[in-house]
Design a protein around this motif. Structure first.
Motif, mmCIF file in Angstrom:
data_model
loop_
_atom_site.group_PDB
_atom_site.id
_atom_site.type_symbol
_atom_site.label_atom_id
_atom_site.label_comp_id
_atom_site.label_asym_id
_atom_site.label_seq_id
_atom_site.Cartn_x
_atom_site.Cartn_y
_atom_site.Cartn_z
ATOM 1 N N TYR A 91 -36.464 -17.131 44.731
ATOM 2 C CA TYR A 91 -36.027 -16.919 43.457
ATOM 3 C C TYR A 91 -35.392 -18.309 43.037
ATOM 4 O O TYR A 91 -34.490 -18.786 43.631
ATOM 5 N N PHE A 122 -23.402 -22.980 44.887
ATOM 6 C CA PHE A 122 -23.129 -23.863 46.163
ATOM 7 C C PHE A 122 -22.894 -25.102 45.895
ATOM 8 O O PHE A 122 -23.335 -26.127 46.673
ATOM 9 N N LEU A 134 -28.775 -31.302 51.163
ATOM 10 C CA LEU A 134 -29.384 -31.144 52.363
ATOM 11 C C LEU A 134 -28.898 -29.882 52.916
ATOM 12 O O LEU A 134 -29.635 -29.066 53.760
ATOM 13 N N ASP A 135 -27.424 -29.713 53.170
ATOM 14 C CA ASP A 135 -26.798 -28.493 53.745
ATOM 15 C C ASP A 135 -27.399 -27.571 53.181
ATOM 16 O O ASP A 135 -27.626 -26.552 53.822
ATOM 17 N N HIS A 183 -30.945 -26.911 54.554
ATOM 18 C CA HIS A 183 -30.830 -26.175 55.781
ATOM 19 C C HIS A 183 -30.271 -24.629 55.867
ATOM 20 O O HIS A 183 -30.800 -23.863 56.498
ATOM 21 N N PHE A 184 -29.434 -24.215 54.804
ATOM 22 C CA PHE A 184 -28.708 -23.254 55.074
ATOM 23 C C PHE A 184 -29.868 -22.105 54.631
ATOM 24 O O PHE A 184 -30.029 -20.942 55.235
ATOM 25 N N LEU A 185 -30.552 -22.372 53.775
ATOM 26 C CA LEU A 185 -31.873 -21.505 53.324
ATOM 27 C C LEU A 185 -32.807 -21.223 54.304
ATOM 28 O O LEU A 185 -33.239 -20.004 54.572
ATOM 29 N N ASP A 226 -32.325 -21.618 57.454
ATOM 30 C CA ASP A 226 -32.030 -20.556 58.294
ATOM 31 C C ASP A 226 -31.871 -19.171 58.098
ATOM 32 O O ASP A 226 -32.417 -18.489 59.064
ATOM 33 N N ILE A 227 -31.542 -18.865 57.030
ATOM 34 C CA ILE A 227 -31.648 -17.680 56.412
ATOM 35 C C ILE A 227 -33.119 -17.036 56.523
ATOM 36 O O ILE A 227 -33.139 -15.862 56.837
ATOM 37 N N TYR A 228 -34.105 -17.775 56.067
ATOM 38 C CA TYR A 228 -35.520 -17.223 56.268
ATOM 39 C C TYR A 228 -36.336 -17.586 57.455
ATOM 40 O O TYR A 228 -37.198 -17.437 57.489
ATOM 41 N N ARG A 275 -39.662 -27.060 58.517
ATOM 42 C CA ARG A 275 -38.655 -27.322 57.505
ATOM 43 C C ARG A 275 -38.536 -28.735 57.203
ATOM 44 O O ARG A 275 -38.280 -29.101 56.311
#
Ligand SMILES: Nc1ncnc2c1ncn2[C@@H]1O[C@H](COP(=O)(O)OP(=O)(O)OP(=O)(O)O)[C@@H](O)[C@H]1O
Ligand SMILES: [Mg+2]
Lengths: 544, 240
Positions: B78, B86, B92-93, B96-98, B100-102, B109
């Motif tokens: 989305y 955020f 970059l953070d 990476h966060f996204l 990790d979640i997916y 990545r």
């Protein structure tokens, strides 16, 4: 000249206080909160006054009672100076709304006087809580006349101005260098840390100079009236002047001293004015801009993390990179335990050690428990668990995250940050109490349990009165009911436990077990409350 | 595929969406049209699980957003209309966060972050906090995030506003490819040229009510007009 200041103040009042009293829940909460605080204040105040009573009795024979006033002014100076440093950094530099004023055709000092409104409210509240009761009680003890109380009131308005203006000047001077640094966020953080380390070092140096034997010597030798007072106020001369004003109220000398203090306050005001005009803009302009560095490709490769761990990282990154959160939750963690020690033992390690040694068994346990609750309870990190997300909260609703994951990750992050004040307290406590291994272990276990409980209490308070619609982070720490609620719940829950332990006077081991059971039960209950609150909350605003 | 069935939404006493039913098929670019305040963002927020539905059901690739929330959310990416999220993270953070979640693997990545952030020329800013990004840069970061995630269903709320011509062109190409590969693209807009160039199918909403769903040709037939889309659109969305 004064018109801009007045309109600046008015617009700020509108922005910050306009709608706060319109919600009935806010008013009800406020009433309960104030009752709770009054109750706490009476308990703590009663304790303070008792100490003063004892001190007065001890010092009266040698005619040294004015040392009470001297140290009162001295402590007040330090506390306000430290509090002002934090408040000023926040309101003058790190708030975003400062940028919306910078383009206005007003002088820096006008803007800053208007901006001082909020910090000054806090500073005067602190002064009222500390200075007024003690000085009035002293007046009663010494049978002072009306002039004494007139001066008490006049001094009340003068006292905070000097440390506040000085702290402002120090911050404004320092911030221009922070702003010059290439990586501004990092230098902000480093600047903050250096500031707080300096404060603590200063404290330690001052203490070290006062060899306990020497102090004993001074007390013995101080047949000469006022000798001890000079000692106590060596580091802040106005303290001595102010206590003279009060002790000889009504005399011409005291009027003269008052005029001198007044001049000193004016001089401090001038320093504030000069610093504002000379340094402020250099420090403030462009402070909140990026580094402008071209990304080098560093950190592109990273091992995947679990959802909870990546979320926890995100929380910690947000806290460390947001100057307001950093100052309040991380740097503040170093100040509070240090202050606790200063307040309770007046910085006198030697007597603290002997005092603690005399306490034993269940009483020592109570002291440990209280110190830990106090130091971690004052850290606001968990009270902003959810609120600090602000607008980004919406993202939690479209990302595939469960509430359980979010709650656990947030609690872990807050727990980790709360370990800071606890460790600082521990490090200070080791030499003071001279703990043995068993006591140290006990301390650590209790600290961890207290941390867990207080962290969840903070989260409950945040969920009771969430605030996602902020425009700048400082709003989260000012005028929030959640703060009050959390303090009241923590104080209530632990006061009950403390009272229980004090009354029962059970052996240490039993106290220990009772405490662990009590806190565990509390945590389970709190978790249940958190899950209920989340279920009934409106998902997008978290309010009910 | 997105299935919206008899969905209602009310803000207080104000109806924002009433009885909307829509099917967004796979393999097509689906445009969601309507004037300001028509209920586009509200509908999209219900599809993405940000707002709860008052009544009706919504499923993404067959997974119900209300009852099977997490599974449904795994299916889509989305891009919100106001990308002010955020802000304190570095670009970059966030990526990476996204990831990790997916659950995106490390080397996958890495390659995707590099490719897409360079494509949208935000690579050089990845080390800065999102706070310092311009509006368009923020939007491109969130688009990059979606591309790193590579979900089968794309949901974009007014993705072209704020993009420069080059980025806008690239995004359109990516949308076409994604649909051509048999996936779903659902986006809202009131820019008619974009819709005319890009969409295989459209739905038009006005005052919370769905006026039309179908292909562009169907729409022209239905309204028996050789007029430009603009004309039809103006007529359709006029206050009747
Ligand atoms: N949070 C809210 N609270 C109350 N009403 C809202 C809220 N969000 C939207 N609305 C109302 O719901 C209606 C639909 O809004 P929505 O944002 O879905 O419109 P939109 O089609 O996305 O418009 P735009 O093209 O301007 O983005 C509007 O009338 C709006 O006033
Ligand atoms: Mg919209």
């Amino acid at each position: 000249m004064h018109k801009p200041i007045r309109s600046l103040i008015r617009i700020q009042l509108k922005m910050q206080y306009a709608n706060i009293f319109q919600k009935p829940s806010v008013v009800i909460g406020l009433v309960f909160g104030i009752i709770g605080l009054l109750f706490l204040g009476m308990m703590f105040g009663g304790y303070m006054l008792q100490i003063i009573d004892v001190m007065y009795g001890l010092l009266e024979p040698s005619g040294n009672t004015n040392v009470i006033l001297g140290s009162l002014f001295l402590m007040n100076f330090f506390l306000i100076f430290i509090l002002s440093l934090m408040l000023i950094m926040n309101t003058f530099y790190f708030t975003e709304d400062i940028t919306s004023f910078l383009h206005l055709p007003v002088h820096s000092y006008q803007l800053l006087i208007a901006k001082s409104l909020n910090p000054l409210i806090y500073v005067y509240l602190l002064t009222a809580a500390m200075y007024l009761p003690v000085s009035i009680y002293y007046g009663i003890l010494s049978g002072a006349d009306l002039m004494y109380y007139v001066y008490v009131l006049l001094l009340f308005f003068l006292i905070p101005t000097i440390p506040y203006a000085l702290a402002a000047a120090v911050v404004m001077f320092a911030m221009q260098f922070v702003n010059k640094g290439k990586n501004k966020d990092r230098s902000k953080v480093i600047g903050g840390i250096i500031g707080f380390v300096l404060i603590i070092l200063l404290n330690v140096v001052l203490r070290l100079q006062q060899d306990p034997e020497q102090i004993a010597q001074v007390i013995a030798d101080s047949a000469e009236k006022g000798g001890l007072l000079q000692m106590a106020t060596l580091y802040y001369p106005p303290a001595s002047l102010m206590s003279h004003i009060l002790t000889s109220a009504g005399s011409w000398q005291s009027l003269l001293y008052f005029v001198i203090v007044l001049l000193l306050a004016l001089f401090a005001g001038l320093i504030f004015f000069a610093a504002a005009q000379k340094f402020y803009l250099k420090g403030a302009l462009g402070l909140n801009t990026g580094s402008g560095k071209v990304y080098s490709g560093k950190g592109l490769h990273r091992k995947p993390r679990s959802i909870i761990s990546t979320y926890r990282t995100k929380e910690l990154q947000t806290i460390f990179r947001t100057p307001t959160f950093f100052l309040q939750c991380v740097a503040g963690a170093f100040v509070m335990p240090a202050l606790l020690v200063v307040i309770f033992f007046m910085g006198d390690f030697a007597s603290a050690t002997t005092m603690i040694k005399e306490i034993s068994g269940s009483m020592l346990f109570v002291v440990i428990l209280f110190a830990n609750v106090f130091s971690v309870g004052l850290n606001p990190i968990s009270i902003v668990s959810f609120s600090k997300d602000g607008q980004s909260w919406e993202a939690h609703l479209f990302l595939p995250l469960t509430m359980r994951q979010i709650v656990i990750a947030k609690l872990q992050a807050a727990f980790l940050i709360n370990l800071l004040p606890l460790s600082v307290l521990f490090v200070i406590a080791v030499p003071v109490i001279q703990m043995n291994l068993w006591e140290a272990l006990l301390w650590v276990i209790i600290a961890l349990f207290v941390n867990a409980a207080v962290t969840v209490i903070g989260m409950v308070s945040d969920l009771l009165y969430p605030k996602l619609g902020w425009t700048e982070e400082t709003e989260l720490f000012q005028n929030r009911l959640a703060n009050l609620i959390s303090i009241v719940i923590s104080a209530g829950a632990f006061a009950f436990l403390l009272a229980l332990l004090l009354i029962l006077k059970i052996p240490m081991v039993v106290s220990f077990i009772v405490t662990l059971l009590y806190i565990s039960a509390m945590i389970v209950l709190l978790f249940y409350i958190v899950s209920r609150l989340l279920k009934t909350a409106d998902r997008t605003s978290l309010s009910r | 595929m997105i299935q919206i069935d008899h969905v209602h939404k009310q803000y207080g006493n104000k109806k924002a969406v009433s009885d909307v039913s829509l099917t967004v098929p796979t393999g097509k670019i689906f445009g969601f049209l309507g004037p300001n305040g028509a209920g586009k963002s509200t509908t999209i927020k219900m599809v993405t699980g940000i707002l709860p539905v008052d009544s009706g059901t919504i499923s993404v690739n067959g997974k119900d957003i209300t009852s099977d929330t997490i599974a449904a959310k795994q299916e889509f990416g989305y891009v919100p209309d106001s990308p002010d999220l955020f802000l304190r993270l570095k670009g970059l953070d966030y990526l990476h966060f996204l990831s990790d979640i997916y659950g995106i693997a490390a080397d996958v990545r890495e390659a995707r972050i590099e490719e897409y952030s360079k494509m949208f020329s935000i690579y050089e800013a990845l080390g800065d906090q999102i706070k310092t990004y311009s509006h368009g840069m923020r939007q491109k970061l969130f688009i990059t995030g979606m591309l790193v995630q590579q979900p089968s269903v794309w949901i974009l709320d007014e993705p072209m506003t704020g993009l420069d011509p080059k980025s806008s062109y690239q995004l359109k190409e990516l949308m076409r490819n994604h649909a051509a590969n048999g996936h779903t693209v659902f986006f809202s807009s009131h820019v008619l040229e974009v819709v005319e160039q890009l969409c295989d199918e459209v739905a038009i909403i006005r005052k919370g009510e769905l006026l039309f769903q179908g292909t562009l040709t169907e729409m022209r037939e239905r309204f028996q007009s050789d007029d430009s889309l603009e004309h039809i659109f103006l007529e359709l969305t006029q206050d009747a």
